[in-house]
Design a protein around this motif. Structure first.
Motif, PDB file in Angstrom:
ATOM      1  N   LYS A  18       0.913  -1.465  -0.010  1.00 45.90           N
ATOM      2  CA  LYS A  18       0.053   0.051  -0.002  1.00 45.90           C
ATOM      3  C   LYS A  18       0.895   1.383  -0.025  1.00 45.90           C
ATOM      4  CE  LYS A  18      -4.155  -1.904   2.420  1.00 45.90           C
ATOM      5  NZ  LYS A  18      -4.920  -1.713   3.474  1.00 45.90           N
ATOM      6  N   THR A  19       2.001   1.015   0.390  1.00 41.59           N
ATOM      7  CA  THR A  19       2.968   2.222   0.462  1.00 41.59           C
ATOM      8  C   THR A  19       3.447   2.776  -0.752  1.00 41.59           C
ATOM      9  OG1 THR A  19       5.039   1.070   0.982  1.00 41.59           O
ATOM     10  CG2 THR A  19       3.655   1.894   2.836  1.00 41.59           C
ATOM     11  N   MET A  73       2.265   5.836   5.657  1.00 45.21           N
ATOM     12  CA  MET A  73       2.411   6.076   4.293  1.00 45.21           C
ATOM     13  C   MET A  73       1.420   5.351   3.389  1.00 45.21           C
ATOM     14  SD  MET A  73       6.502   5.325   4.345  1.00 45.21           S
ATOM     15  CE  MET A  73       6.654   5.304   2.633  1.00 45.21           C
ATOM     16  N   GLY A  74       0.743   4.301   3.862  1.00 45.71           N
ATOM     17  CA  GLY A  74      -0.187   3.566   3.214  1.00 45.71           C
ATOM     18  C   GLY A  74      -1.781   4.450   2.954  1.00 45.71           C
ATOM     19  N   ARG A  76      -1.590   7.635   3.473  1.00 50.25           N
ATOM     20  CA  ARG A  76      -1.388   8.880   2.799  1.00 50.25           C
ATOM     21  C   ARG A  76      -1.645   8.699   1.260  1.00 50.25           C
ATOM     22  NH1 ARG A  76       4.387  11.645   3.079  1.00 50.25           N
ATOM     23  NH2 ARG A  76       4.806   9.913   2.228  1.00 50.25           N
ATOM     24  N   ARG A  77      -1.051   7.528   0.767  1.00 46.76           N
ATOM     25  CA  ARG A  77      -1.183   7.236  -0.686  1.00 46.76           C
ATOM     26  C   ARG A  77      -2.395   6.765  -1.066  1.00 46.76           C
ATOM     27  NH1 ARG A  77      -0.356   2.508  -4.189  1.00 46.76           N
ATOM     28  NH2 ARG A  77       0.864   2.995  -5.921  1.00 46.76           N
ATOM     29  N   VAL A  78      -3.283   6.148  -0.322  1.00 49.95           N
ATOM     30  CA  VAL A  78      -4.728   5.839  -0.547  1.00 49.95           C
ATOM     31  C   VAL A  78      -5.678   7.150  -0.732  1.00 49.95           C
ATOM     32  CG1 VAL A  78      -6.820   4.723   0.195  1.00 49.95           C
ATOM     33  CG2 VAL A  78      -4.599   3.377   0.232  1.00 49.95           C
ATOM     34  N   ASN A  79      -5.380   7.891   0.364  1.00 51.93           N
ATOM     35  CA  ASN A  79      -6.161   9.151   0.281  1.00 51.93           C
ATOM     36  C   ASN A  79      -5.702  10.126  -0.989  1.00 51.93           C
ATOM     37  OD1 ASN A  79      -7.287   8.799   2.693  1.00 51.93           O
ATOM     38  ND2 ASN A  79      -5.561   9.747   3.904  1.00 51.93           N
ATOM     39  N   LYS A  80      -4.499  10.008  -1.538  1.00 50.69           N
ATOM     40  CA  LYS A  80      -3.978  10.828  -2.670  1.00 50.69           C
ATOM     41  C   LYS A  80      -4.756  10.166  -3.934  1.00 50.69           C
ATOM     42  CE  LYS A  80      -0.070  12.514  -5.057  1.00 50.69           C
ATOM     43  NZ  LYS A  80       1.656  12.523  -4.884  1.00 50.69           N
ATOM     44  N   PHE A  81      -4.849   8.899  -3.884  1.00 48.16           N
ATOM     45  CA  PHE A  81      -5.285   8.142  -4.713  1.00 48.16           C
ATOM     46  C   PHE A  81      -6.982   8.486  -5.136  1.00 48.16           C
ATOM     47  CE2 PHE A  81      -7.686   4.625  -6.738  1.00 48.16           C
ATOM     48  CZ  PHE A  81      -6.987   4.157  -7.707  1.00 48.16           C
ATOM     49  N   ARG A 144      -4.228  -3.041  -2.990  1.00 48.32           N
ATOM     50  CA  ARG A 144      -3.472  -1.833  -2.247  1.00 48.32           C
ATOM     51  C   ARG A 144      -4.447  -0.801  -2.060  1.00 48.32           C
ATOM     52  NH1 ARG A 144      -0.448  -4.355  -6.371  1.00 48.32           N
ATOM     53  NH2 ARG A 144      -1.678  -2.975  -7.856  1.00 48.32           N
ATOM     54  N   ILE A 145      -5.379  -0.470  -2.704  1.00 50.74           N
ATOM     55  CA  ILE A 145      -6.462   0.572  -2.436  1.00 50.74           C
ATOM     56  C   ILE A 145      -7.606  -0.245  -1.836  1.00 50.74           C
ATOM     57  CG2 ILE A 145      -7.694   2.555  -3.535  1.00 50.74           C
ATOM     58  CD1 ILE A 145      -4.702   2.365  -3.659  1.00 50.74           C
ATOM     59  N   ASP A 146      -7.663  -0.493  -0.622  1.00 52.19           N
ATOM     60  CA  ASP A 146      -8.733  -1.156   0.109  1.00 52.19           C
ATOM     61  C   ASP A 146      -9.802  -0.323   0.447  1.00 52.19           C
ATOM     62  OD1 ASP A 146     -10.235  -3.307   0.923  1.00 52.19           O
ATOM     63  OD2 ASP A 146      -8.911  -3.839   2.539  1.00 52.19           O
ATOM     64  N   VAL A 147     -10.503   0.347  -0.157  1.00 55.60           N
ATOM     65  CA  VAL A 147     -11.596   1.101   0.151  1.00 55.60           C
ATOM     66  C   VAL A 147     -12.815   0.700  -0.761  1.00 55.60           C
ATOM     67  CG1 VAL A 147     -10.177   3.085   0.857  1.00 55.60           C
ATOM     68  CG2 VAL A 147     -10.604   2.844  -1.453  1.00 55.60           C
TER      69      VAL A 147
END
Length: 256
Positions: A18-19, A73-74, A76-81, A144-147
């Motif tokens: 996820k990072t 870090m994970g 933050r990356r998901v939120n940016k996605f 990795r984008i588990d939303v």
């Protein structure tokens, strides 16, 4: 050797993925051990803390700090996605309305969308090129984008493949819904800003007072550190502060 002793290595591997980095489980374990040793050496040899205090603190810090950093870090990356995800769906909709297949539209997103959306959709395009379906590619991304918002896209593509229909209109509606959900989240964040600020102030106040008292009279405040009873009092106080901040954080967190 590391995999035999790491609990749930699959979940840990997903957290590392996820990072967006290429950090392996072995490298993560090495970072954890180095952090433990560093904290223990600093406390025991630099600050002359007793072994019964330095050892558990070093172990706790070595386990918590890397775990927290990877989670941060994970997230933050998901939120940016997810910040640019509705725009990426609209780019996919425009491609479908122009008459190109969804696999080609995904390639377009991989070239034109911002990071980390571009890299994830390039991975989907590469999987399609080697013979996998679009659904398989996006399901790999969902690890990795588990939303839930991203899984809506997968469900829409799967339903369209099985039953047919206008995928462009479905995805356009999905993009509109995701944008409205994000607006509601931002509104809630603004309305709960006072409670979050209170949590920060209340949580930081004991540390600020400790620092000010240390500057005013170091001998007076260091009694709390030198006396073993003071160490237990600090532990109880930090536990209560963490519990209070956790309760306040839970109160201002809403699920949309």
């Amino acid at each position: 050797f590391v995999r035999k002793f790491v609990p749930k290595p699959t979940e840990l591997r997903n957290r590392l993925q996820k990072t967006g980095t290429k950090l392996t489980i072995a490298e993560y374990a090495l970072i954890t051990l180095v952090t433990m040793a560093s904290i223990w050496v600093i406390m025991h040899f630099v600050y002359k803390s007793p072994l019964y205090l330095a050892l558990p603190v070093g172990c706790f810090a070595g386990l918590i700090l890397p775990h927290w950093t990877i989670g941060f870090m994970g997230a933050r990356r998901v939120n940016k996605f997810m910040k640019h995800f509705p725009e990426a769906i609209e780019l996919l909709v425009r491609g479908l309305r122009a008459g190109i297949p969804i696999s080609e539209a995904i390639i377009t997103i991989g070239h034109d969308a911002p990071e980390p959306i571009a890299s994830e959709f390039r991975g989907v395009a590469n999987k399609v090129k080697v013979g996998k379906t679009v659904e398989d590619g996006v399901w790999d991304v969902s690890k990795r984008i588990d939303v839930a918002d991203f899984k809506f896209l997968i469900i829409a593509i799967s339903i369209q493949r099985e039953t047919g229909g206008n995928l462009a209109e479905t995805l356009a509606g999905l993009a509109n819904i995701l944008r409205k959900r994000r607006q509601i989240k931002l509104k809630i964040k603004a309305m709960s800003s006072e409670a979050r600020a209170s949590a920060w102030i209340i949580g930081s106040l004991p540390f600020i007072m400790f620092f000010l008292l240390y500057l005013a009279n170091a001998g007076y405040i260091m009694t709390l550190i030198d006396d073993p009873r003071g160490i237990y009092m600090i532990g109880v106080g930090l536990t209560m502060i963490a519990s209070g901040c956790g309760v306040m954080a839970k109160m201002v967190r809403f699920e949309i």
